[in-house]
Design a protein around this motif. Structure first.
Motif, PDB file in Angstrom:
ATOM      1  N   GLU A   1       0.970  -1.333  -0.047  1.00  0.00           N
ATOM      2  CA  GLU A   1      -0.137  -0.090   0.030  1.00  0.00           C
ATOM      3  C   GLU A   1       0.831   1.329   0.040  1.00  0.00           C
ATOM      4  OE1 GLU A   1      -3.587   0.610   0.014  1.00  0.00           O
ATOM      5  OE2 GLU A   1      -3.269  -1.621  -0.881  1.00  0.00           O
ATOM      6  N   LYS A   2       2.130   1.153   0.559  1.00  0.00           N
ATOM      7  CA  LYS A   2       2.738   2.484   0.745  1.00  0.00           C
ATOM      8  C   LYS A   2       3.454   2.728  -0.542  1.00  0.00           C
ATOM      9  CE  LYS A   2       4.339   1.869   5.555  1.00  0.00           C
ATOM     10  NZ  LYS A   2       5.351   1.702   6.478  1.00  0.00           N
ATOM     11  N   ILE A   3       3.776   1.793  -1.628  1.00  0.00           N
ATOM     12  CA  ILE A   3       4.211   1.745  -2.669  1.00  0.00           C
ATOM     13  C   ILE A   3       3.148   2.438  -3.724  1.00  0.00           C
ATOM     14  CG2 ILE A   3       5.081   0.441  -4.797  1.00  0.00           C
ATOM     15  CD1 ILE A   3       6.379  -1.438  -3.037  1.00  0.00           C
ATOM     16  N   ILE A   4       1.947   1.940  -3.710  1.00  0.00           N
ATOM     17  CA  ILE A   4       0.831   2.336  -4.390  1.00  0.00           C
ATOM     18  C   ILE A   4       0.674   3.831  -4.012  1.00  0.00           C
ATOM     19  CG2 ILE A   4      -1.775   2.054  -4.605  1.00  0.00           C
ATOM     20  CD1 ILE A   4      -1.378  -0.807  -4.023  1.00  0.00           C
ATOM     21  N   ASN A   5       0.674   4.185  -2.951  1.00  0.00           N
ATOM     22  CA  ASN A   5       0.470   5.681  -2.514  1.00  0.00           C
ATOM     23  C   ASN A   5       1.556   6.620  -2.983  1.00  0.00           C
ATOM     24  OD1 ASN A   5      -1.930   5.153  -1.337  1.00  0.00           O
ATOM     25  ND2 ASN A   5      -1.129   4.757   0.557  1.00  0.00           N
ATOM     26  N   GLN A   6       2.785   6.106  -3.541  1.00  0.00           N
ATOM     27  CA  GLN A   6       3.867   6.633  -3.944  1.00  0.00           C
ATOM     28  C   GLN A   6       3.481   7.693  -5.305  1.00  0.00           C
ATOM     29  OE1 GLN A   6       7.391   4.414  -3.924  1.00  0.00           O
ATOM     30  NE2 GLN A   6       7.469   4.216  -1.753  1.00  0.00           N
ATOM     31  N   ASP A   7       2.876   7.052  -5.952  1.00  0.00           N
ATOM     32  CA  ASP A   7       2.362   7.589  -7.423  1.00  0.00           C
ATOM     33  C   ASP A   7       0.623   7.693  -7.399  1.00  0.00           C
ATOM     34  OD1 ASP A   7       4.380   8.154  -9.332  1.00  0.00           O
ATOM     35  OD2 ASP A   7       5.085   6.293  -8.574  1.00  0.00           O
ATOM     36  N   THR A   8       0.234   8.787  -7.461  1.00  0.00           N
ATOM     37  CA  THR A   8      -1.004   9.087  -7.556  1.00  0.00           C
ATOM     38  C   THR A   8      -1.887   8.519  -8.720  1.00  0.00           C
ATOM     39  OG1 THR A   8      -0.760  11.084  -6.577  1.00  0.00           O
ATOM     40  CG2 THR A   8      -2.956  10.809  -7.619  1.00  0.00           C
ATOM     41  N   TRP A   9      -1.080   8.282  -9.834  1.00  0.00           N
ATOM     42  CA  TRP A   9      -1.844   7.572 -10.985  1.00  0.00           C
ATOM     43  C   TRP A   9      -2.173   6.259 -10.755  1.00  0.00           C
ATOM     44  CZ3 TRP A   9       0.212   3.947 -14.040  1.00  0.00           C
ATOM     45  CH2 TRP A   9       1.456   3.423 -13.908  1.00  0.00           C
ATOM     46  N   ILE A  10      -1.143   5.433 -10.049  1.00  0.00           N
ATOM     47  CA  ILE A  10      -1.158   3.997  -9.689  1.00  0.00           C
ATOM     48  C   ILE A  10      -2.230   3.930  -8.788  1.00  0.00           C
ATOM     49  CG2 ILE A  10      -0.084   2.178  -8.979  1.00  0.00           C
ATOM     50  CD1 ILE A  10       2.415   3.199  -9.670  1.00  0.00           C
ATOM     51  N   LYS A  11      -2.272   4.592  -7.921  1.00  0.00           N
ATOM     52  CA  LYS A  11      -3.492   4.556  -6.749  1.00  0.00           C
ATOM     53  C   LYS A  11      -4.886   4.899  -7.646  1.00  0.00           C
ATOM     54  CE  LYS A  11      -5.010   6.216  -2.145  1.00  0.00           C
ATOM     55  NZ  LYS A  11      -6.577   6.164  -2.597  1.00  0.00           N
ATOM     56  N   ASP A  12      -4.943   5.768  -8.599  1.00  0.00           N
ATOM     57  CA  ASP A  12      -6.385   5.923  -9.227  1.00  0.00           C
ATOM     58  C   ASP A  12      -6.840   5.039  -9.814  1.00  0.00           C
ATOM     59  OD1 ASP A  12      -6.463   8.584  -8.260  1.00  0.00           O
ATOM     60  OD2 ASP A  12      -5.272   9.575 -10.214  1.00  0.00           O
ATOM     61  N   LEU A  13      -5.548   3.910 -10.500  1.00  0.00           N
ATOM     62  CA  LEU A  13      -5.933   3.099 -11.239  1.00  0.00           C
ATOM     63  C   LEU A  13      -6.752   1.704 -10.555  1.00  0.00           C
ATOM     64  CD1 LEU A  13      -3.336   2.680 -14.168  1.00  0.00           C
ATOM     65  CD2 LEU A  13      -5.649   3.542 -14.424  1.00  0.00           C
ATOM     66  N   THR A  14      -5.953   1.625  -9.395  1.00  0.00           N
ATOM     67  CA  THR A  14      -6.199   0.532  -8.569  1.00  0.00           C
ATOM     68  C   THR A  14      -7.713   1.054  -7.688  1.00  0.00           C
ATOM     69  OG1 THR A  14      -4.988   1.449  -6.640  1.00  0.00           O
ATOM     70  CG2 THR A  14      -3.868  -0.072  -8.102  1.00  0.00           C
ATOM     71  N   ASP A  15      -8.155   2.079  -7.759  1.00  0.00           N
ATOM     72  CA  ASP A  15      -9.483   2.364  -7.123  1.00  0.00           C
ATOM     73  C   ASP A  15     -10.621   2.200  -8.211  1.00  0.00           C
ATOM     74  OD1 ASP A  15      -8.355   3.053  -4.570  1.00  0.00           O
ATOM     75  OD2 ASP A  15      -7.974   5.350  -5.119  1.00  0.00           O
ATOM     76  N   LEU A  16     -10.364   2.023  -9.419  1.00  0.00           N
ATOM     77  CA  LEU A  16     -11.310   1.689 -10.481  1.00  0.00           C
ATOM     78  C   LEU A  16     -12.199   0.590 -10.149  1.00  0.00           C
ATOM     79  CD1 LEU A  16      -9.547   2.669 -13.637  1.00  0.00           C
ATOM     80  CD2 LEU A  16     -11.228   3.974 -12.747  1.00  0.00           C
ATOM     81  N   PRO A  17     -13.485   0.567 -10.566  1.00  0.00           N
ATOM     82  CA  PRO A  17     -14.138  -0.673 -10.445  1.00  0.00           C
ATOM     83  C   PRO A  17     -13.592  -1.730 -11.247  1.00  0.00           C
ATOM     84  CG  PRO A  17     -15.598   1.294 -11.005  1.00  0.00           C
ATOM     85  CD  PRO A  17     -14.461   1.570 -10.982  1.00  0.00           C
ATOM     86  N   PHE A  18     -13.794  -2.811 -10.715  1.00  0.00           N
ATOM     87  CA  PHE A  18     -12.900  -4.211 -11.451  1.00  0.00           C
ATOM     88  C   PHE A  18     -13.209  -3.959 -12.996  1.00  0.00           C
ATOM     89  CE2 PHE A  18     -12.419  -8.510 -12.863  1.00  0.00           C
ATOM     90  CZ  PHE A  18     -11.223  -8.468 -13.021  1.00  0.00           C
ATOM     91  N   GLU A  19     -14.533  -4.039 -13.409  1.00  0.00           N
ATOM     92  CA  GLU A  19     -14.341  -4.235 -14.790  1.00  0.00           C
ATOM     93  C   GLU A  19     -13.978  -3.109 -15.650  1.00  0.00           C
ATOM     94  OE1 GLU A  19     -16.136  -6.431 -16.584  1.00  0.00           O
ATOM     95  OE2 GLU A  19     -16.462  -7.421 -14.575  1.00  0.00           O
ATOM     96  N   PHE A  20     -14.015  -1.839 -15.114  1.00  0.00           N
ATOM     97  CA  PHE A  20     -13.302  -0.871 -15.724  1.00  0.00           C
ATOM     98  C   PHE A  20     -11.635  -1.133 -15.758  1.00  0.00           C
ATOM     99  CE2 PHE A  20     -16.835   2.237 -14.845  1.00  0.00           C
ATOM    100  CZ  PHE A  20     -17.568   1.930 -15.810  1.00  0.00           C
ATOM    101  N   PHE A  21     -11.157  -1.513 -14.590  1.00  0.00           N
ATOM    102  CA  PHE A  21      -9.719  -1.931 -14.423  1.00  0.00           C
ATOM    103  C   PHE A  21      -9.244  -2.874 -15.490  1.00  0.00           C
ATOM    104  CE2 PHE A  21      -6.222  -4.356 -12.647  1.00  0.00           C
ATOM    105  CZ  PHE A  21      -5.402  -3.238 -12.363  1.00  0.00           C
TER     106      PHE A  21
END
Length: 623
Positions: free
Chosen positions: A211-231
């Motif tokens: 989770e710390k690695i994910i939060n280092q880049d906003t765009w990665i966190k944005d993609l992981t927050d998408l609904p699964f079908e969109f991801f």
């Protein structure tokens, strides 16, 4: 029509833009139109339990939907699945009545779907709403990462209209293209892509670390927050655009990481879908840490997925960490045939029978052997796990994989501590897998003091230590003769230097940790405290060996020797040309008497040496 785009830092989940009272504003526009034209609002429209009085001629001029129903009665009902509901319908009506209203990423998807539902296209009116909304999407929304994310999330409540109108696909392609640029754009000056997982390969897999690695880049966190079908569609677009798998797989792992928490079993379907995206290839994905696959195994998944996970783990097993292994839970009952233990047994068995394990001297094999012994040493054994079952677990990994037997000794000791009442024969069967020559000095010292270890194993350990002691003295003697050979020959030894009274011609460094005899280890102050325990154990063994000596001397004729343990005899010669064996009972009675006498001398020397040390330590404390 006024437009607006989100600025940096705006929320992507709720609209930051305040809207006027749409209902009141629409009523004012309807009344104004009636006064200007002198025409009454003759059409009564119902949308989602809300009614509107509107002008038929104006509706028919802009909307194909109302045009087709022009000849119907004055009351028209809009279906309940109207995109965006009554609120969006009110905004569309304001456009029809010529009132400019604010368009922004939070309402554009609903407006575009509603305009399509009402057939507000160029066919019915020039510059109609469908074309105007598409222009805003293409020229404003899709040029901005945050705006695109907002629209895509709004589309989830507008399915299937948002998919049919390609709003979803356009947003997906825009996000994927931007992600490719963020990863591969050389102008960013990154030494390596940010989404790589190499840093996690050498450490246990932990949810918080990822989770710390994910939060280092906003765009990665944005993609992981998408609904699964969109991801899932974003991942497909990345692959279509040529993104290498070593960059795509980490994104999937980051997304799935949210659903691998052992305590959370509510999102198994989402985890299953993410793994279906990850496990798309037959070969091992070495960009993904094996700890992630272990974390997934605790969930209830399809059989095909479980088999794929196990294949990935087997191919990467030498990189695993014991912290990520599956351990039986005490609350689930006996561990002998628990699901966790059976799974681990399957994984290591598969590795042992795989092509990768053919090279017995491979460092990977040694690593796997050590991992399995550590796992066995950490199990919480119970009375229900039988000796035969424990031996089966030992044999999962071939003995050739075990470079050291220290961890195996810990596993054997853990089992015997729980099964103190088993017979000597059973103890012998278990301990026959231990090779004293592969035990470290510290482990040998512990073994000698361990009351649970059978006598023959203790004798073997002492015998090996005796040989190590002789070898150490021989090395010291050879070193001393070499150092002083110049004094007798008149030559000069290169790099030689005089020795003080406190120096030895053979230092600890020269002997090496793996060859230091027990006496060297006991000379250190840190081990003197253990002497009394060792001495007591040695006295007990000495009495048993004296008894053994008397029994041997009572025989008048040579008989076939009986091995003290079911351990294969090693015929390697020691430095003195004598045959060393793994069992003293496998030689003749004459040799047995010689060995017993030698062992007695060694034991007495150790006792005498320890007594002198204890006396010296007592004298120093009195001073």
């Amino acid at each position: 029509m006024e437009t607006c785009s989100l600025k940096d830092g705006s929320s992507v989940t709720s609209s930051p833009i305040s809207s006027p009272n749409i209902s009141t504003l629409l009523k004012i526009k309807v009344l104004s139109w009636s006064k200007e034209t002198g025409l009454p609002a003759s059409v009564h429209v119902r949308v989602c339990n809300k009614s509107f009085n509107l002008h038929k001629n104006l509706l028919c001029a802009k909307s194909g939907y109302f045009k087709e129903r022009e000849n119907q009665l004055s009351e028209i009902g809009i279906p309940s699945d109207f995109p965006g509901g009554a609120e969006t319908f009110e905004k569309i009506m304001l456009f029809i009545y010529g009132c400019p209203t604010l368009i922004h990423p939070f309402n554009i998807a609903g407006l575009r779907c509603a305009a399509q539902f009402l057939e507000m296209t160029e066919r019915h009116s020039t510059g109609n709403l469908c074309e105007r909304f598409d222009l805003y999407l293409n020229q404003v929304v899709l040029q901005n990462w945050d705006d695109t994310l907002v629209v895509l999330k709004q589309c989830q409540d507008l399915l299937p209209w948002s998919e049919d109108l390609l709003i979803v696909s356009r947003c997906i392609e825009s996000l994927a293209f931007t992600a490719c640029m963020l990863i591969l754009d050389p102008e960013r000056g990154r030494e390596k892509p940010v989404v790589m997982l190499e840093g996690l390969v050498n450490q246990p897999w932990e949810y918080t670390t990822v989770e710390k690695i994910i939060n280092q880049d906003t765009w990665i966190k944005d993609l992981t927050d998408l609904p699964f079908e969109f991801f899932k569609q974003v991942i497909g677009s990345l692959r279509r655009q040529g993104m290498k798998e070593r960059y795509v797989s980490p994104l999937i792992v980051f997304y799935a990481n949210k659903f691998v928490i052992p305590e959370d079993q509510t999102n198994t379907n989402t985890l299953q879908g993410a793994l279906d995206q990850l496990l798309t290839r037959d070969k091992a994905n070495r960009s993904v840490p094996v700890g992630f696959y272990f974390a997934c195994l605790v969930h209830t998944l399809k059989h095909e997925t479980v088999m794929s996970l196990q294949d990935q783990i087997v191919s990467l097993l030498h990189t695993a960490h014991t912290e990520n292994f599956l351990y039986p839970k005490a609350e689930n009952g006996y561990i002998s045939f628990s699901q966790e233990l059976l799974t681990m047994e399957t994984l290591f068995s598969a590795y042992a029978s795989s092509e990768e394990s053919n090279l017995t001297s491979s460092p990977n094999n040694k690593r796997v052997g050590k991992l399995w012994d550590i796992y066995l040493s950490r199990l919480r054994y119970d009375q229900e796990i039988k000796t035969t079952r424990f031996i089966e677990l030992i044999e999962i990994v071939p003995m050739s994989f075990r470079e050291s037997h220290d961890k195996l000794y810990l596993a054997v000791n853990a089992f015997l501590q729980v099964h103190k009442a088993i017979s000597q024969e059973e103890k012998g069967s278990i301990c026959s897998y231990l090779n004293c020559q592969k035990l470290s000095q510290e482990t040998s010292l512990h073994l000698v003091q361990n009351e649970q270890m059978p006598l023959r194993l203790v004798v073997q350990a002492l015998f090996v230590q005796q040989l190590n002691t002789h070898q150490a003295f021989k090395d010291c003697s050879d070193s001393f003769r070499f150092t002083n050979s110049a004094d007798f020959s008149g030559g000069v030894v290169p790099n030689s230097r005089p020795l003080t009274s406190l120096q030895s011609p053979c230092t600890d460094d020269e002997i090496g940790l793996t060859t230091k005899p027990l006496c060297f280890l006991m000379q250190k102050d840190s081990t003197l405290d253990e002497y009394e325990s060792t001495s007591f154990r040695i006295h007990s063994l000495e009495e048993q060996i004296v008894s053994l000596k008397k029994n041997l001397q009572s025989h008048n004729s040579l008989k076939k020797p009986t091995c003290l343990g079911k351990i294969s005899m090693s015929k390697n010669k020691n430095p003195f040309g004598q045959v060393t064996t793994a069992c003293i009972g496998s030689v003749s009675f004459t040799s047995q008497r010689k060995y017993v006498n030698r062992l007695l001398r060694v034991l007495r020397r150790v006792n005498l040496f320890g007594s002198r040390k204890s006396k010296r330590k007592a004298d120093e404390s009195e001073r």
